[in-house]
Motif scaffolding. Structure first.
Motif, short mmCIF file in Angstrom:
data_model
loop_
_atom_site.label_atom_id
_atom_site.label_comp_id
_atom_site.label_asym_id
_atom_site.label_seq_id
_atom_site.Cartn_x
_atom_site.Cartn_y
_atom_site.Cartn_z
N ALA A 489 88.72 27.05 -19.36
CA ALA A 489 87.74 26.67 -20.37
C ALA A 489 87.62 27.72 -21.47
N MET A 490 88.04 28.95 -21.16
CA MET A 490 87.90 30.03 -22.13
C MET A 490 89.23 30.43 -22.76
N THR A 491 90.31 29.77 -22.39
CA THR A 491 91.64 30.15 -22.88
C THR A 491 92.29 29.00 -23.62
N ASP A 492 92.92 29.31 -24.73
CA ASP A 492 93.67 28.30 -25.48
C ASP A 492 94.93 27.94 -24.69
N GLU A 493 95.09 26.68 -24.37
CA GLU A 493 96.17 26.24 -23.49
C GLU A 493 97.54 26.51 -24.08
N LEU A 494 97.69 26.32 -25.39
CA LEU A 494 99.01 26.44 -26.01
C LEU A 494 99.46 27.90 -26.13
N THR A 495 98.55 28.77 -26.60
CA THR A 495 98.97 30.13 -26.95
C THR A 495 98.62 31.17 -25.89
N GLY A 496 97.67 30.83 -24.98
CA GLY A 496 97.28 31.77 -23.94
C GLY A 496 96.26 32.79 -24.38
N ILE A 497 95.84 32.77 -25.66
CA ILE A 497 94.81 33.69 -26.11
C ILE A 497 93.45 33.03 -25.96
N ALA A 498 92.38 33.77 -26.31
CA ALA A 498 91.03 33.22 -26.19
C ALA A 498 90.87 32.00 -27.09
N ASN A 499 90.16 30.97 -26.56
CA ASN A 499 89.90 29.80 -27.40
C ASN A 499 88.66 30.05 -28.25
N ARG A 501 85.54 28.98 -28.08
CA ARG A 501 84.31 29.30 -27.36
C ARG A 501 84.33 30.77 -26.92
N ARG A 502 85.47 31.22 -26.36
CA ARG A 502 85.58 32.58 -25.83
C ARG A 502 85.50 33.62 -26.94
N ILE A 503 86.24 33.43 -28.02
CA ILE A 503 86.27 34.45 -29.07
C ILE A 503 84.92 34.56 -29.78
N MET A 504 84.23 33.40 -29.92
CA MET A 504 82.91 33.44 -30.56
C MET A 504 81.90 34.16 -29.65
N MET A 505 82.02 33.97 -28.34
CA MET A 505 81.14 34.66 -27.40
C MET A 505 81.40 36.17 -27.43
N LEU A 506 82.70 36.55 -27.46
CA LEU A 506 83.04 37.98 -27.55
C LEU A 506 82.56 38.59 -28.86
N ALA A 507 82.69 37.80 -29.94
CA ALA A 507 82.24 38.30 -31.25
C ALA A 507 80.75 38.57 -31.24
N GLU A 508 79.97 37.67 -30.63
CA GLU A 508 78.52 37.86 -30.56
C GLU A 508 78.17 39.06 -29.69
N GLN A 509 78.88 39.24 -28.57
CA GLN A 509 78.63 40.39 -27.72
C GLN A 509 78.90 41.70 -28.47
N ARG A 559 95.00 46.75 -31.21
CA ARG A 559 94.59 47.82 -30.30
C ARG A 559 94.01 47.23 -29.01
N GLN A 560 93.85 48.07 -28.01
CA GLN A 560 93.39 47.58 -26.71
C GLN A 560 91.96 47.04 -26.80
N GLN A 561 91.11 47.65 -27.65
CA GLN A 561 89.72 47.22 -27.70
C GLN A 561 89.50 46.00 -28.60
N ASP A 562 90.54 45.58 -29.34
CA ASP A 562 90.38 44.45 -30.26
C ASP A 562 90.39 43.12 -29.51
N HIS A 563 89.71 42.12 -30.07
CA HIS A 563 89.66 40.77 -29.48
C HIS A 563 90.33 39.79 -30.43
N PHE A 564 91.14 38.89 -29.86
CA PHE A 564 91.94 37.97 -30.66
C PHE A 564 91.82 36.56 -30.06
N GLY A 565 91.47 35.57 -30.91
CA GLY A 565 91.32 34.20 -30.40
C GLY A 565 91.66 33.16 -31.46
N ARG A 566 91.90 31.97 -30.97
CA ARG A 566 92.25 30.83 -31.85
C ARG A 566 91.00 29.97 -32.05
N THR A 567 90.61 29.78 -33.31
CA THR A 567 89.39 29.02 -33.62
C THR A 567 89.67 27.61 -34.10
#
Length: 649
Positions: A489-499, A501-509, A559-567
């Motif tokens: 539910a939190m991973t983009d099926e095609l690319t394997g990165i955060a979908n 919902r996940r990237i927006m949650m990480l961004a808010e955190q 970088r390791q601390q960066d977050h990357f997702g497909r919106t």
């Protein structure tokens, strides 16, 4: 108060006593600030007025019945244009192309040529669409059909590059009109239904009405009268308000054609008269003339040839009056008038005069090459020649009728087959979309059910201590399954990165963490350039490969601390914690360069991939939506600047 009076007030203050001078200076400052405040408010008001007018035109809410409507609208736009506003001045020029030159198409084409060159140099695709569309209408009004068709195709290409749904829908409509006029009705309906879906999503009711009439007209020309009348009835229900009288009259106009062609000329006559009453009230002489021509046809069908000839004389006078700016329409109706008048004269035994009228119709219709009218012409012309004793020529015309009729019947069968194939593909795609939507809903309900079940099972585990040992294995298994579902539910099926919902949650955190620690945070919004063309030209499988390769490439340079997702489809979001704008700029450039350097030749795709990036630093205590909106505006600017670049917002 004028600026000269302000200066005079200041001089009076200067020569007064010190204390009086101070008071005057304060008064002068207050009045000056008040003056400029009023000026600023006035400019903002003009901007809002200008934008509201453009929206009325773009959405189809503003109607253009007669020449005065074009002139009035142009005058309103010019009066509302704020001073020194280059962007809105450009928009005004794009609308001026048609508003100012609707009655002088040749001058409009010359005007648009210079503006079009400027738009092409600036890669301004929305402007290119507007100027190509303007040229389509102007060429059509001049009767230069070849140039009109070419302009319509260029307008559609520019609309796709602009990625504006309204422009794409309107250009699809224009291509459909061309195909319908040329007799390629299946292709026309393909364009129309594509445009119809977009207009439905946009909610632009006036365009939907016009499109429904175009669809009805295409079905009518194919001989599918039941479908045509169904679409007309749909439009008739929607457009019956007093301010929509012109469009309602157009609906009655199209409905009359259908009734006439299914052998009910009495109903057609009533509908044409109903529409012509509205045209008279609204003072639109060209539509009065066109309807009079159609009335000649109806009176011929009714056998009322005296009425037909009387109306023909009136229509002839109106068409030759010079009050009709649309030369192409005027020429078409002059040809039809000559045809219908020739038929009436022939029935009235005025054979020689009928031959003259039919010869004129033959000349005009041959230039336009509209088969459905040429069929009528050949048949009546053969009859007239036979009555005049010119049997050889009559036989030739009759042979032309038979040959054209055979071609038309073969073409009709082909069009029917194409239409059935298109309808099948369209229905299958709709069913597939519905199935995907149902599967998505079922998956969401399944996840919700599992989560609910998990809560009840935990309660049961706590409540039934004696059964703990028995339920442990079940609980562990269920937890693993839920983790897998959560990961899915939190991973983009095609690319394997955060979908999304996940990237927006990480961004808010990260935003909350940055606010609490007063540390900087930056956001990058990435959009692949011209990705739609990759799907269109190479297929969606190739598009999926490109997305996967882009995600692998970007992930490798972060970088390791960066977050990357497909919106979204080809849009991505990167969160850079503990990073200010100066540190983020080289990261964004590294991402852009790495995407541009992707080599797809190893997988046999000869493609050049690039991306546009909008970069922004979140302000202290700023909501996430505000930061994303600013980055999105920067991305839009990167697109407008030519793509494949980073723009800071």
């Amino acid at each position: 108060m004028t600026l000269r009076r302000h200066l005079l007030a200041f001089q009076l203050c200067y020569i007064s006593t010190f204390f009086i001078g101070i008071s005057c200076l304060k008064a002068f400052t207050f009045v000056t600030l008040l003056f400029f405040s009023f000026a600023t408010v006035a400019e903002i008001t003009k901007q809002q007025q200008f934008d509201r007018l453009i929206e009325e035109i773009s959405s189809g809410e503003r109607y253009f019945f007669k020449p005065e409507d074009f002139r009035q609208t142009l005058a309103e736009l010019e009066n509302a244009l704020p001073q020194n506003d280059a962007e809105r001045a450009s928009i005004l020029d794009r609308h001026r192309c048609l508003l100012a030159y609707f009655d002088d198409p040749a001058a409009g084409i010359a005007f648009s040529k210079t503006k079009l060159n400027q738009a092409q140099s600036a890669n301004d695709f929305p402007a290119q669409y507007d100027y190509h569309t303007c040229r389509y209408h102007l060429y059509y009004m001049l009767g230069e059909n070849k140039q009109a068709v070419e302009s319509a195709k260029l307008a559609h290409s520019a609309a796709e590059y602009s990625e504006d749904p309204l422009s794409i829908a309107l250009s699809e409509t224009e291509l459909g009109n061309i195909s319908s006029y040329q007799g390629d009705y299946a292709d026309a309906l393909n364009h129309y239904l594509s445009a119809y879906q977009r207009f439905q999503q946009l909610g632009y009711k006036p365009y939907i009405s016009d499109l429904v009439l175009s669809i009805a007209s295409a079905y009518r020309r194919m001989g599918l009268y039941d479908k045509a009348i169904t679409y007309i009835d749909e439009a008739e229900k929607e457009f019956n308000a007093p301010e929509e009288r012109f469009r309602h009259a157009m609906i009655m106009h199209e409905k009359a054609f259908s009734y006439a062609e299914i052998g009910q000329p009495e109903q057609a006559l009533a509908l044409f008269k109903q529409s012509i009453d509205v045209y008279n009230e609204l003072a639109v002489p060209e539509w009065i003339a066109y309807t009079n021509v159609n009335l000649v046809w109806i009176y011929n069908l009714l056998g009322q040839f005296d009425n037909a000839l009387n109306i023909a004389a009136e229509a002839e006078s109106m068409l030759s009056s010079g009050n009709i700016a649309n030369i192409a329409n005027s020429q078409t109706y002059q040809a039809l008038l000559a045809l219908y008048k020739g038929e009436a004269l022939l029935a009235d035994k005025q054979v020689n005069t009928a031959l003259e009228s039919l010869a004129l119709a033959d000349q005009l219709l041959s230039e336009q090459a509209v088969p459905r009218y040429m069929l009528q012409l050949h048949l009546h012309y053969a009859d007239a020649l036979a009555q005049a004793g010119q049997y050889s020529l009559a036989y030739t015309k009759l042979g032309q009728y038979v040959e054209l009729n055979n071609r038309q019947q073969a073409n009709a069968r082909e069009q029917q087959a194409n239409l059935l194939r298109f309808q099948f593909d369209f229905t299958r795609q709709q069913e597939k979309n519905d199935q995907l939507a149902a599967e998505k809903l079922a998956a969401e309900q399944y996840i919700s059910t599992l989560q609910l079940a998990q809560r009840w099972q935990y309660v049961a585990i706590i409540a039934i201590v004696l059964m703990l040992f028995i339920l442990v294995s079940f609980a562990v298994s269920l937890k693993k399954r839920n983790r897998k579902l959560h990961r899915l539910a939190m991973t983009d099926e095609l690319t394997g990165i955060a979908n999304r919902r996940r990237i927006m949650m990480l961004a808010e955190q990260e935003r909350v963490k940055a606010t609490e620690t007063s540390s900087p945070i930056c956001l990058l919004i990435i959009d692949l350039d011209h990705f739609k063309k990759i799907n269109d030209n190479h297929g969606h499988d190739a598009g999926d490969i490109v997305l996967q390769q882009v995600c692998l490439t970007i992930s490798s340079v972060l970088r390791q601390q960066d977050h990357f997702g497909r919106t979204g489809g080809e849009e991505f979001l990167i969160i850079l914690p503990n990073t200010d704008i100066n540190q983020a700029q080289p990261i964004a450039e590294r991402v852009r360069r790495s995407v541009a350097a992707i080599n797809l030749s190893l997988i046999q795709l000869n493609l050049q991939v690039s991306c546009s990036i909008g970069l922004t630093q979140a302000k202290p205590k700023e909501l996430l939506n505000a930061s994303i909106s600013r980055a999105d505006k920067a991305l839009y600017q990167a697109k407008a600047n030519g793509r494949n670049q980073v723009v800071e917002g």
